[in-house]
Design an enzyme around this catalytic site. Sequence first.
Site, PDB file in Angstrom:
ATOM      1  N   GLU A   1     -97.148  16.509   5.850  1.00 35.33           N
ATOM      2  CA  GLU A   1     -98.523  16.917   6.150  1.00 35.33           C
ATOM      3  C   GLU A   1     -99.407  15.720   5.840  1.00 35.33           C
ATOM      4  OE1 GLU A   1     -99.889  20.159   6.927  1.00 35.33           O
ATOM      5  OE2 GLU A   1     -97.892  20.885   7.431  1.00 35.33           O
TER       6      GLU A   1
ATOM      7  N   CYS B   1    -108.208  16.690   4.612  1.00 34.12           N
ATOM      8  CA  CYS B   1    -107.418  16.096   5.690  1.00 34.12           C
ATOM      9  C   CYS B   1    -107.879  16.581   7.061  1.00 34.12           C
ATOM     10  CB  CYS B   1    -105.944  16.393   5.481  1.00 34.12           C
ATOM     11  SG  CYS B   1    -105.633  18.060   4.913  1.00 34.12           S
TER      12      CYS B   1
END
Lengths: 468, 489
Positions: A210, A244
């Site tokens: 991720e 993110c």
Amino acid sequence: MESQSQVLERLRTAFESRVTIPEKFRRTQLTNLMSMIKDNEEQIVNALHKDLTKPKFEAILSEVEIVMNELHCALSNLTSWMQPEYVSKNLATKLDECFVRREPLGVVLIIGPWNYPMQLLIVPLIGAIAAGNCVVIKPSEVSAATDNLITELIPKYLSKDCYAVVRGGAKETQALLKNRFDHIFYTGSQAVARVVLQAAAVHLTPVTLELGGKCPCLIYGRVNATAAAHRLVWSKFFNAGQSCVAPDYVLCSKATCDALVPALRQVLEDFYGSDIQKSPDMSRIVTPKHWTRLMGLLNRTKGKVVVGGEHDEKDRYIAPTVVVDVAEDDALMEEEIFGPILPILTIESLEESIKLTKTKEKPLAFYVFSDESSVVKKVLENSSSGGFCSNDGIVHMALPGLPFGGVGNSGFGHYHGHWGFEAFSHQRAVMLRGWALEKLNALRYPPYSDEKLSWLRWTTSPKSCSIM
Amino acid sequence: MSRQQLAVQRARKSFQTGKTKPLESRIHQLRNLLRFVTERRKDIAEAVKKDLSKSEHGTELFETLGVEGEIKLAIEKLAEWAAPRPVEKSLLTVSDEVFVHPEPLGVVLIIGAWNYPWAVTLQPLVGAIAAGNAAVIKPSEVCCHSAKVMEELLPRYLDKDLYPVVTGGVPETQELLRQRFDHIFYTGSSTVGKLVMEAAARNLTPVTLELGGKSPCYIDKNCDITVACRRITWGKFVNCGQTCIAPDYVLCEPSIQSRVQEEIKNCIKEFYTDDPKTFEDYGRIINKRHFKRIMALMEGSTVVVGGDSDESQCYIAPTVLKNVTGESKVMKEEIFGPLLPIITVSGVDEAIQFINEREKPLVIYVFSNENKLIKRVIAETSSGALLANDCLVHFTVSSLPFGGVGHSGMGCYHGRYGFDQLSHMRSCLIKQLKMEGVNSMRYPPHTAKKLGWARFFLLKQINLGRLRRMMLLAMFVGVASFVVQRFLR
């Protein structure tokens, strides 16, 4: 103090004893995890405040509630997730039992980041526990207070034999990666991801990455600038831009920019007041090092700061800042910003904007603000990213029904909800044949012949079962 | 620029034009691939005959039949597979569109193996094409005739730029692996699998690894041993044992060992005649290197059936070995040849222990009449797949995922799994700029009251089905009470 290899050996022994297999065990652990969060909400909020000056509201929403939501989802659905999945067959296998069984992988490693140190560590953990694995948990040492808290709480609530916290910095993590795991789940940067993958290759360990990227935000066509500004400000400056999936930069026409900037300014005031540094609702940059990196970008930009720009090194504070007249080769366009700086690039046409985004690495999220569905559709169909959200930011990742993950440089694999259970499971194909119809089997034995072959074609075709 | 770099660059440029996006264009390529396999049947069979001495029927049965099935399935199901997949919503996204959108990854590299040069290279290609990718196809150089035919003929059917065939040996493959791909699909050995994964790490490229291992075969004394041995013999000696899912070794109790040996001996005779060397439907070892490797594995074990060989032809007879233990040479690596060791164990407990001491295989076979025993083996072991009472055939069920775990691989394919494996599942949330009032509870300045509402609204999942059922129930109760009041008083 236990060494890393001792921890791993202990967990592997526990896994091999098959204690994590029964649904009851997994439910108990997940329920205990839920108690851990509920009982210690205040401590969690305090730790996050210490690490990131995270406002209580943000901490509750993005670190406590989202985790609780995932736990509810897992506990409600665990039974059905664990069921074998029966599949369709062809004529030759009609009398057989064919199903896919979800099985645990073994001992898995979860490495968490510092920006949402609870959520991005515990949500994968939920998937790993639900899937029946033993887990080595490596919190980020950068968010030190949360690291301490997790180390203290996990052994109090979860089975010590099956779940262990391993702490440390880069050196300890590299040593940890030399061990053999059955899956590695890493959230963080591309540079470290390469190291993780290289280490995984040695043992043929599957990985979920991720990562991040520069999430573009396109604003074109007819658009309600005020509503867009609210959502843009909220998603950009949440956690001081250290998400993110934060919109990294905006692409829009000059006219839109001219309408947007005053709207952004107004919303910022509505949200945080006139002296943002005094607002309890704005986070800080995680470390002095990261603060310096961001200030470096701001100092090198050739764009014009039209909102914000204030900073305070001691406080690790950078005001929500908007920069216009940013060119494609500007310092702010070099790397993922991961901070409260919003560059706006003026590009007149939607097509040109889309073209620009195609020259960059695939990001974790892609945003477009527009009241025109044709604009939204065009962007969706001409871009690639982990996830896509129109007319809002971040919120798509809060839905457990949607797989959360990247593509290309933003990562591979995904999780949340059922996807998390799958990420940490092996889908094992099981076929149970009977003893009858051995004569039918004779079609496949040598000596081969044309006639045998044509019968086989018919019985093994997937269509032949639709006749029945 | 190297040949490999050029091929990848052309494929990428071609992909970027967007020509693989429309489903019709993908179906068009798939139909062309189907035409290739059917029109060029003879060329394919001739190549496989030269590579592996496989008969024409054998090639059709084990190579092209599977590929044809996969292509036809993909053509039929593509619209369904590629459609946006709706997901459960939360209370607040009830009026939004929430779905998963399957999208192409980009340029995929498919590295094929030599044992079923067409099946293991073209079946992943079906998934790649269906998912809308471009694909660089690298057949194994070990099956050199098949590689040559693929290189020469495939471009006459498929788009040359989108699906280039790149041949070559180790240095050429290494050069290919230096290029950037969006996914690498590798079939082969664990050793090379590690190198592929390492190379992929540089570009953060996801991989599918279809590797191998020693697939155990447990024969319970409570089963139809004759039928079991027929199926095992067939599964083992197809392609001369050069099958990733071939039963590598047999585990059984000493009491049935001689019966098992006898039955297998009889089956070998029945299937491959008294002289398999002259029999059309019995193949050869791919090359001298593997021939020597397999012959050396027999050291230390006793031959009970077969054992004869002819290096000039790379011929090894169907062979059964006894007096084999876990430490024997033949148990040190995946055999990938026509040697079937029989190891005795005291029962299923010891068999499970034996299996679990070793790396997770691609498949575990168990032959038994007792469902309970089979369920035990399923529950207490791990493998890519498990097949009870037969060999190999799980490969033909396209609704079952085909792949390994641990050292036998990662990822899976066949049917829809192939499509999903080579797609990016993109999460999509389509919202409107309306209902801004509701959003305000999440905006600063934060208050305890807003927090309370946010906790309830923003994240709670709703079960629409349950809501509907509850509403229906309420309606029913309302109607029922109305009826009671009106008519039954």
